[in-house]
Design an enzyme around this catalytic site. Structure first.
Site, PDB file in Angstrom:
ATOM      1  N   ASP A 330      18.740  -6.195  50.492  1.00 61.02           N
ATOM      2  CA  ASP A 330      19.383  -5.197  50.197  1.00 61.02           C
ATOM      3  C   ASP A 330      18.661  -3.821  50.520  1.00 61.02           C
ATOM      4  O   ASP A 330      17.611  -3.916  50.847  1.00 61.02           O
ATOM      5  CB  ASP A 330      19.701  -5.464  48.606  1.00 61.02           C
ATOM      6  CG  ASP A 330      20.953  -4.386  48.085  1.00 61.02           C
ATOM      7  OD1 ASP A 330      21.488  -3.914  49.346  1.00 61.02           O
ATOM      8  OD2 ASP A 330      21.089  -4.614  47.053  1.00 61.02           O
ATOM      9  N   THR A 734     -23.464 -28.965  47.322  1.00 64.44           N
ATOM     10  CA  THR A 734     -23.215 -28.489  48.568  1.00 64.44           C
ATOM     11  C   THR A 734     -21.601 -28.557  48.776  1.00 64.44           C
ATOM     12  O   THR A 734     -20.863 -27.877  49.631  1.00 64.44           O
ATOM     13  CB  THR A 734     -24.010 -29.113  49.761  1.00 64.44           C
ATOM     14  OG1 THR A 734     -23.837 -30.561  49.510  1.00 64.44           O
ATOM     15  CG2 THR A 734     -25.373 -29.027  49.568  1.00 64.44           C
TER      16      THR A 734
END
Length: 897
Positions: A330, A734
Site C-alpha cells: 500500500d 566439537t
C-alpha cells in the site's frame, strides 16, 4: 457491587447501562475499573498451558540417543567396564542438560514472542476515548467499534450505524449479520440476538457503541470453550524437513553400525570394543540437535524481527519470508509517513494554505499570501465545522507533557488539528450540537456522514472521495451563499482535486445540508463546501529499502486505493518508478483474470503502480502473481483486505492503522507500518534459513567424517584410532557448541545481494550433500595422514601416536566451522568471523580439549595419552588441512566459476 446482567438482549439498553452503573458518555472511572478487574478478572479465555520444564526434561530422556547411550552403559557394566560405564552415564547427563537448556530457551522465547501481538480495543473511560489491551476490558466498559474491529467481549449494543458482524466463528452463519439496538424476547436464539456483539466475532461494516456485559470465560465463546480450538505447538515445514532428514539418517545408522561391527570383528578387533564403537557411531550419526537448533534459530530471528517492529503470527511464514519475490504494498503509511497534515483547502473563492505539521496545533491560514481569520470566512468556517463533526478520532492532552495524543484515523486526526488551529474545539462543538446518528464510512459509496441536533433541525456533515461526493451535491457554497452545482462546476472541482493529487496530496471532499428528520437520506441534495488536501510525506528510508529490493531480485508493486496521480507522484518520490515510467493501471481498467489476454497479462506483470484498486482486485492480483511463479508478500489494513492477506504467501497487516480482522488474517504485523520493516524481515528470513542450512551442513559433515574414520580402520589391519568415549566426547564438544553458534549468528550482511531462492528448494541440495561427502573425506584423510606420520615419527612413541587421530579430528572439526562462510564473502571479514558466538565456542571447545588431553583423570577415562610437543604440533598442523582445502575451493569457485 455490580453484577452481570442475566439476559441483556431482553432489556432496553438504557436498563442495561443502569444495571451496570455506567454512563455511555463518561464511561467508567479508573477506581471503578480496578474494582471490577479485581472481581471479574482478566478478559481472557483459558490460556494455553505452558510447556513445563519437567516435560522438556522428560522429552530429552525419551530420545533415541539416550536410549543408545543407555544400552552402551548396560553393555559396559555387563563386561565389567565400570569406569567406562560411569563415564557414559556422565555423558548422558551432559547430553540431557545441553538439550534441556537449549530447548527450554527456544520454547520460552517462542512463548514470549506470542505475547507481543496483543489485541487492543477503544473504550471510553473518564470521558475520554482510549485504546487499551483487550484483556483489560471489564464489565461496564463502553466500547467503540468500526468496520474491521474484532469484538473483544460480549456487548449489548447502545448505538449502531449500518452495523454488520461476521459471527461465523461462533454461530456458523456464513453471511454477515445486520445489527440494531432494539431489545428482544428472552427465548431468542444466539444466532438471532441482533442487539448483541459476541467475543471472537468481527465487525465487517458500519460503526457502533456497546457496553461490555461479560468478559473472559463468562462470554458465550467462553461457555462453549469445548468448541474453541486450543493452540497447538506449531511445527514449521522447515522443522518437518529437518525431522525427516534425521529419520533418514537413523535408517542409515541401522545399516552402517552393524556392518562396521561385523567388519571390525572379522579383522580381529575386540567384540566389546566394536559393539561400543557401533553404538557410539550411531549416536554420532543421528543429528537430534537439528530440530532444537532450528527452533532456537527461528526464535532468535523472530526476536530480531520484533525489535525491528515486525511481529510474526505464524512460525511457518519465517521460511517463506526468505523466498519472497514480489512485495505488493500500500502507499499510505507504508511508503509514506502516515502523519497527515491539512496543508491546503480549496474553496469556491480560491485556495487557502495552512502551516504547521503533524499534531502541532499552532498554524496560520493564508490566502493569496495574506493571513486570514478562518472564523470570519463563512465557507471556510463551515467546511472546518463539517470536518470536525464528521469525525471519529480523538485528540487529548498527554498525561506527562503538553503534547497531544491521537486515537483514530490519521486523516480524521488531521481535520481535528486543523479545527484547533482555527479555534474550533471538537468536544465543545459536540456539546453544542450533539451527534444523533452516524452513517459509517462505506467502501462502496466512499462516503461517511453524521447527523447533529440543531434546535428543531439536523445538520448533516459528509466527507468522502471527491468524485463520489460531487455526484450527490446539488449546490455549492460560495462567498455569496449557496449556488446551484452545474456540470461545468463538477468538472472544475474534479480538476482542482486532480491538481492537488498531482502535487502529492491526499484529497478529501466535504459537504453538508440541513434536514428536519434524523432518518433522512444523508447522501442527496448536499451543498459542496470544498476540497481538503493532506500532506503525507514519503518516508526517508523507503528509497534505500527499494534499492535493496532491486539488488535482491525482489519486485515491488504499489497497490493503492488512492488516485492515480497521487500514487504516481509518491512512486516517483520514493524511487519505485522513474521519470520515464508514466504508466499507472487504474482499477477500472483491470480486467477479471479469466478475461485477460496474453498481452494483458504481460502488461500487468510489467507495471509497478496500481491505483483505485478495490480489495477484490487485490485478491485477483495476488492469485495472478502466484500463478506466474511469484512468492507474494501483500500488505493490507482493512477488513476487506483479509481474503488477499490469507491468499498471499506472506500476508502483512498494518499494526498502527490496520483493523484487527486484517491483523488476525496476516502472517506478519508491522508495528510501525513501515515498508523498510518488510524488507528487514525478508532479510532476516533469508538469514534464518541460511543459518539452519549452515548448521546442518556443519553438523552432518562432522558426523560423516567420524563415520568414515571408523569405517576406514575397520577394514585395515591397524589399531582403532578413535574409541567410543572419545567419539561421544567429540559429539558433545566439537559438534554442539560451534553448531549452536552457527544457528544463532546474524548471518551474511550481503544476503540481500542475491535473488530469492526457490520456495521448494530443500535445506540441503545435491550440492550440499556432495559438499558433506567431500568435507568428510578431507577430514578423514587428514586424520589418516596424521596417524600414519605419528606412527613413523621417531619423536612420537606408539602409545602417543594412538591419541593423535582423536586430537586431529577434534581440531579439524573446530576449524571446519570457518568453511561454512559463503563462497563470495571476504576471507577475513565474513558472517563466521564476525559471529562472536563462534569465537566463544572455539575458545570453550579448545579449553575442554586441553583439559581432556592434559588432566590425568579425564585423560585416563578417555584413554588419551599426552602426545608431547611433537605430537600436538603434528595434530594441529594436520587439522588445518580441511580448513585450508575448503578455503582454496571457495577462492577457486569465486574466481573461476
Amino acid at each position: 457491587m455490580v453484577e452481570l446482567p442475566i439476559a441483556p438482549w431482553t432489556l432496553p439498553w438504557q436498563d442495561v447501562i443502569q444495571d451496570l452503573r455506567v454512563s455511555p458518555v463518561r464511561g467508567l472511572d479508573t477506581v471503578e475499573v480496578k474494582k471490577r478487574y479485581k472481581k471479574f478478572g482478566s478478559n481472557r479465555l483459558q490460556e494455553v498451558k505452558k510447556k513445563s520444564a519437567w516435560i522438556i526434561l522428560i522429552n530429552q530422556l525419551k530420545s533415541l540417543i539416550i536410549l543408545l547411550l543407555g544400552v552402551t552403559t548396560i553393555v559396559s557394566f555387563a563386561f565389567g567396564e565400570w569406569v567406562e560405564g560411569m563415564a557414559i552415564g556422565v555423558v548422558i547427563v551432559i547430553n540431557t542438560t545441553i538439550g534441556f537448556f537449549t530447548e527450554l530457551k527456544a520454547v520460552r522465547s517462542m512463548e514470549a514472542l506470542r505475547k507481543l501481538g496483543s489485541v487492543t480495543t477503544k473504550v471510553i473511560r473518564n470521558s475520554q476515548l482510549r485504546e487499551i489491551p483487550a484483556d483489560e476490558l471489564v464489565p461496564g466498559d463502553i466500547v467503540v467499534f468500526e468496520g474491521g474491529d474484532v469484538v473483544p467481549a460480549d456487548l449489548r449494543i447502545l448505538e449502531a450505524s449500518r452495523l454488520q458482524a461476521d459471527e461465523s466463528a461462533l454461530t456458523g452463519e456464513s453471511t454477515p449479520v445486520s445489527k440494531g439496538v432494539e431489545h428482544l424476547e428472552e427465548g431468542t436464539p444466539l444466532a438471532e440476538r441482533i442487539n448483541m456483539l459476541f467475543k471472537g466475532t468481527s465487525v465487517t461494516r458500519g460503526s457502533a457503541k456497546g457496553v461490555t456485559v461479560s468478559t473472559g470465560m463468562e462470554t458465550e465463546l467462553g461457555k462453549i470453550s469445548s468448541l474453541v480450538e486450543s493452540a497447538r505447538e506449531e511445527v514449521t515445514p522447515l522443522e518437518k524437513r529437518l525431522n525427516k532428514l534425521g529419520n533418514k539418517l537413523i535408517w542409515v545408522t541401522l545399516a552402517v553400525a552393524p556392518a562396521i561391527a561385523t567388519a571390525g570383528i572379522i579383522t580381529g578387533e575386540d567384540i566389546l570394543l566394536m559393539i561400543k564403537i557401533s553404538i557410539a557411531l550411531a549416536v554420532a550419526t543421528i543429528p537430534e540437535g537439528l530440530p532444537i537448533v532450528a527452533t532456537l534459530a527461528l526464535a532468535r530471528g523472530m526476536w530480531r524481527m520484533a525489535k525491528r517492529d515486525a511481529l510474526i503470527n505464524r512460525l511457518s511464514s519465517v521460511e517463506t519470508l526468505g523466498a519472497t519475490s514480489i512485495i505488493c504494498t500500500d502507499k499510505t503509511g507504508t511508503l509514506t509517513e502516515n502523519k497527515m497534515t491539512v496543508t491546503r483547502i480549496v474553496l469556491d473563492s480560491g485556495e487557502i494554505k495552512i502551516s504547521g505539521e503533524g499534531l502541532n496545533t499552532e498554524g496560520e491560514f493564508r490566502k493569496n499570501g495574506k493571513s486570514l481569520d478562518p472564523l470570519r470566512e463563512k465557507p471556510l468556517q463551515e467546511l472546518l465545522h463539517a470536518g470536525v463533526f464528521c469525525n471519529n478520532a480523538s485528540l487529548e492532552p498527554e498525561e506527562k507533557d503538553a503534547g497531544k495524543k491521537a486515537v483514530g484515523d490519521p486523516m480524521e486526526v488531521a481535520l481535528l488539528v486543523a479545527g484547533i488551529k482555527a479555534g474550533i474545539d471538537h468536544n465543545k462543538l459536540l456539546a453544542k450540537m450533539p451527534e444523533v446518528r452516524e452513517e459509517a464510512f462505506d467502501s462502496e459509496v466512499k462516503m461517511m456522514a453524521t447527523f447533529h441536533a440543531d434546535n428543531n433541525q439536523y445538520l448533516v456533515a459528509v466527507k468522502g472521495a471527491a468524485e463520489a461526493l460531487l455526484k450527490v451535491c446539488s449546490h455549492r457554497m460560495t462567498e455569496e451563499g449557496k449556488k446551484e452545482m452545474r456540470s461545468e462546476d463538477r468538472k472544475w472541482w474534479l480538476e482542482r482535486g486532480n491538481h492537488m493529487a498531482r502535487d502529492g496530496l491526499r484529497v478529501l471532499a466535504i459537504a453538508e445540508k440541513t434536514v428536519t428528520a434524523s432518518d433522512s437520506n444523508p447522501y442527496g441534495q448536499l451543498t459542496f463546501l470544498g476540497i481538503v488536501g493532506f500532506l503525507d510525506p514519503p518516508r526517508s528510508d523507503v528509497a534505500p529499502a527499494l534499492a535493496l529490493c532491486r539488488d535482491a531480485g525482489i519486485k515491488v508493486v504499489m497497490v493503492t486505493g488512492d488516485q492515480p496521480v497521487t500514487a504516481r507522484n509518491i512512486a516517483l518520490a520514493v524511487g519505485l518508478i522513474h521519470e520515464g515510467e508514466t504508466e499507472v493501471i487504474h482499477g477500472k481498467d483491470l480486467k477479471k483474470p479469466e478475461e485477460l489476454s496474453k498481452e494483458d497479462l504481460q502488461h500487468i506483470l510489467r507495471v509497478s503502480v496500481f491505483a483505485r484498486v478495490d480489495p477484490k482486485q487485490k485478491l485477483d492480483l495476488t492469485a495472478l502473481y502466484q500463478k506466474n511463479g511469484f512468492v507474494v508478500a501483500m500488505t493490507g489494513d482493512g477488513v476487506n483486505d483479509a481474503p488477499a492477506l490469507k491468499k498471499a504467501d506472506i500476508g502483512i497487516a498494518m499494526g498502527q492503522r490496520g483493523t484487527q480482522v486484517a491483523r488476525e488474517a496476516a502472517d506478519m504485523i508491522l508495528k510501525d507500518d513501515n515498508f523498510s520493516t518488510i524488507v528487514a524481515a525478508i532479510e532476516q528470513g533469508r538469514v534464518i534459513f541460511n543459518n539452519i542450512r549452515k548448521f546442518a551442513l556443519y553438523l552432518l559433515s562432522c558426523n560423516i567424517s567420524e563415520i568414515m574414520v571408523i569405517v576406514l580402520y575397520s577394514f585395515i589391519d591397524m589399531p582403532m584410532p578413535i574409541l567410543p568415549l572419545q567419539i561421544l566426547f567429540l559429539n558433545l564438544v566439537t559438534d554442539v557448541f560451534p553448531a549452536l553458534a552457527l544457528g544463532v549468528g546474524e548471518g551474511d550482511p550481503h544476503s540481500m545481494k542475491y535473488p530469492p531462492r526457490n520456495i521448494k528448494e530443500p535445506i540441503l541440495t545435491w550440492y550440499h550433500l556432495l559438499a558433506i561427502g567431500v568435507y568428510g573425506m578431507v577430514i578423514t584423510a587428514s586424520v589418516f595422514g596424521a596417524y600414519e606420520l605419528a606412527l613413523k615419527w621417531e619423536g612420537i612413541d606408539k602409545r602417543q601416536a594412538v591419541s593423535i587421530p582423536f586430537i586431529t579430528l577434534a581440531f579439524a572439526q573446530l576449524w571446519h566451522v570457518f568453511n561454512m562462510r559463503d563462497s563470495n564473502s571476504s576471507f577475513f571479514r565474513n558472517e563466521i568471523t564476525r559471529n562472536p558466538f563462534i569465537w566463544g565456542a572455539l575458545v570453550l571447545c579448545t579449553g575442554l580439549l586441553m583439559i581432556a588431553i592434559y588432566v590425568p583423570g579425564l585423560a585416563a577415562i578417555l584413554k588419551i595419552v599426552n602426545p608431547g610437543a611433537h605430537g600436538l604440533i603434528l595434530a594441529l598442523v594436520m587439522s588445518i588441512i580441511p580448513w585450508v582445502t575448503g578455503q582454496i575451493v571457495k577462492i577457486f569457485r569465486n574466481t573461476f566459476l
